[in-house]
Design a protein around this motif. Structure first.
Motif, PDB file in Angstrom:
ATOM      1  N   UNK A  13       0.834  -1.212   0.000  1.00  0.00           N
ATOM      2  CA  UNK A  13       0.000   0.000   0.000  1.00  0.00           C
ATOM      3  C   UNK A  13       0.864   1.255   0.000  1.00  0.00           C
ATOM      4  N   UNK A  14       0.268   2.354  -0.374  1.00  0.00           N
ATOM      5  CA  UNK A  14       0.979   3.630  -0.417  1.00  0.00           C
ATOM      6  C   UNK A  14       1.511   4.011   0.960  1.00  0.00           C
ATOM      7  N   UNK A  15       2.675   4.617   0.976  1.00  0.00           N
ATOM      8  CA  UNK A  15       3.270   5.086   2.228  1.00  0.00           C
ATOM      9  C   UNK A  15       2.352   6.121   2.869  1.00  0.00           C
ATOM     10  N   UNK A  18      -3.185   5.194   6.575  1.00  0.00           N
ATOM     11  CA  UNK A  18      -3.541   4.836   7.952  1.00  0.00           C
ATOM     12  C   UNK A  18      -3.727   3.320   8.066  1.00  0.00           C
ATOM     13  N   UNK A  19      -3.431   2.754   9.245  1.00  0.00           N
ATOM     14  CA  UNK A  19      -3.539   1.296   9.412  1.00  0.00           C
ATOM     15  C   UNK A  19      -4.877   0.690   8.975  1.00  0.00           C
ATOM     16  N   UNK A  20      -6.033   1.281   9.302  1.00  0.00           N
ATOM     17  CA  UNK A  20      -7.274   0.650   8.838  1.00  0.00           C
ATOM     18  C   UNK A  20      -7.365   0.577   7.309  1.00  0.00           C
ATOM     19  N   UNK A  21      -6.870   1.609   6.629  1.00  0.00           N
ATOM     20  CA  UNK A  21      -6.876   1.582   5.164  1.00  0.00           C
ATOM     21  C   UNK A  21      -5.838   0.603   4.628  1.00  0.00           C
ATOM     22  N   UNK A  22      -4.708   0.484   5.299  1.00  0.00           N
ATOM     23  CA  UNK A  22      -3.724  -0.528   4.911  1.00  0.00           C
ATOM     24  C   UNK A  22      -4.353  -1.914   4.996  1.00  0.00           C
ATOM     25  N   UNK A  34      -2.522 -10.774   6.822  1.00  0.00           N
ATOM     26  CA  UNK A  34      -1.778  -9.515   6.914  1.00  0.00           C
ATOM     27  C   UNK A  34      -2.730  -8.385   7.315  1.00  0.00           C
ATOM     28  N   UNK A  35      -3.920  -8.363   6.712  1.00  0.00           N
ATOM     29  CA  UNK A  35      -4.912  -7.342   7.046  1.00  0.00           C
ATOM     30  C   UNK A  35      -5.294  -7.436   8.520  1.00  0.00           C
ATOM     31  N   UNK A  36      -5.544  -8.636   8.988  1.00  0.00           N
ATOM     32  CA  UNK A  36      -5.948  -8.841  10.375  1.00  0.00           C
ATOM     33  C   UNK A  36      -4.837  -8.439  11.336  1.00  0.00           C
ATOM     34  N   UNK A  37      -3.608  -8.798  11.015  1.00  0.00           N
ATOM     35  CA  UNK A  37      -2.481  -8.430  11.875  1.00  0.00           C
ATOM     36  C   UNK A  37      -2.350  -6.921  12.039  1.00  0.00           C
ATOM     37  N   UNK A  38      -2.692  -6.178  11.013  1.00  0.00           N
ATOM     38  CA  UNK A  38      -2.587  -4.718  11.076  1.00  0.00           C
ATOM     39  C   UNK A  38      -3.597  -4.132  12.054  1.00  0.00           C
ATOM     40  N   UNK A  39      -4.834  -4.603  12.021  1.00  0.00           N
ATOM     41  CA  UNK A  39      -5.880  -3.976  12.844  1.00  0.00           C
ATOM     42  C   UNK A  39      -6.095  -4.613  14.206  1.00  0.00           C
ATOM     43  N   UNK A  40      -5.582  -5.804  14.425  1.00  0.00           N
ATOM     44  CA  UNK A  40      -5.930  -6.495  15.669  1.00  0.00           C
ATOM     45  C   UNK A  40      -5.471  -5.771  16.930  1.00  0.00           C
ATOM     46  N   UNK A  41      -4.412  -5.001  16.873  1.00  0.00           N
ATOM     47  CA  UNK A  41      -3.937  -4.288  18.061  1.00  0.00           C
ATOM     48  C   UNK A  41      -4.217  -2.791  18.020  1.00  0.00           C
ATOM     49  N   UNK A  42      -4.871  -2.335  16.975  1.00  0.00           N
ATOM     50  CA  UNK A  42      -5.244  -0.918  16.872  1.00  0.00           C
ATOM     51  C   UNK A  42      -6.473  -0.670  17.752  1.00  0.00           C
ATOM     52  N   UNK A  43      -6.539   0.492  18.355  1.00  0.00           N
ATOM     53  CA  UNK A  43      -7.619   0.795  19.296  1.00  0.00           C
ATOM     54  C   UNK A  43      -8.717   1.695  18.734  1.00  0.00           C
ATOM     55  N   UNK A  45     -11.896   3.273  16.481  1.00  0.00           N
ATOM     56  CA  UNK A  45     -13.178   2.770  15.986  1.00  0.00           C
ATOM     57  C   UNK A  45     -13.055   2.363  14.522  1.00  0.00           C
ATOM     58  N   UNK A  46     -12.241   3.092  13.759  1.00  0.00           N
ATOM     59  CA  UNK A  46     -12.039   2.739  12.342  1.00  0.00           C
ATOM     60  C   UNK A  46     -11.405   1.360  12.219  1.00  0.00           C
ATOM     61  N   UNK A  47     -10.408   1.095  13.042  1.00  0.00           N
ATOM     62  CA  UNK A  47      -9.755  -0.219  13.017  1.00  0.00           C
ATOM     63  C   UNK A  47     -10.740  -1.308  13.439  1.00  0.00           C
ATOM     64  N   UNK A  48     -11.582  -1.021  14.421  1.00  0.00           N
ATOM     65  CA  UNK A  48     -12.585  -1.996  14.857  1.00  0.00           C
ATOM     66  C   UNK A  48     -13.569  -2.298  13.728  1.00  0.00           C
ATOM     67  N   UNK A  49     -13.917  -1.276  12.941  1.00  0.00           N
ATOM     68  CA  UNK A  49     -14.840  -1.472  11.820  1.00  0.00           C
ATOM     69  C   UNK A  49     -14.213  -2.394  10.772  1.00  0.00           C
ATOM     70  N   UNK A  50     -12.955  -2.144  10.447  1.00  0.00           N
ATOM     71  CA  UNK A  50     -12.257  -3.006   9.488  1.00  0.00           C
ATOM     72  C   UNK A  50     -12.105  -4.406  10.073  1.00  0.00           C
ATOM     73  N   UNK A  51     -11.815  -4.486  11.359  1.00  0.00           N
ATOM     74  CA  UNK A  51     -11.676  -5.775  12.040  1.00  0.00           C
ATOM     75  C   UNK A  51     -12.993  -6.566  11.924  1.00  0.00           C
TER      76      UNK A  51
END
Length: 94
Positions: A13-15, A18-22, A34-43, A45-51
């Motif tokens: 992904x582009x440099x 943000x992690x949820x978009x990655x 890989x997608x799950x690993x990115x968001x699983x430790x993010x806190x 709401x956007x990361x939770x939505x992607x999760x």
């Protein structure tokens, strides 16, 4: 969102994305882990939505429901493709 989709032929992904978009980017590439690993430790709401979306992709609707609640979003019932587009559009507009 079109710009994000246009980068799917790239190796990464582009440099500065943000992690949820990655995570959405990797999900679109078919790399759920890989997608799950990115968001699983993010806190966020956007990361939770992607999760939540990722667990829906996986077919684990109970776990997805937990993450939708953490994100403050209703559980999705439309196609996975439509949900991906909706999340991507919302995150890119933020």
């Amino acid at each position: 969102m079109t710009d994000l989709l246009a980068t799917l032929s790239n190796a990464a992904p582009a440099a500065g994305l943000a992690p949820p978009l990655q995570a959405l980017w990797w999900a679109a590439k078919g790399d759920w882990s890989k997608a799950h690993n990115i968001v699983q430790d993010e806190q966020s709401a956007d990361a939770a939505w992607v999760h939540a979306y990722l667990h829906r992709v996986e077919g684990d609707l109970g776990n997805a429901g937990y993450w939708y609640r953490r994100a403050g979003k209703p559980a999705a019932s439309d196609s996975l493709e439509a949900e991906w587009a909706r999340i991507a559009s919302a995150l890119l507009a933020a």
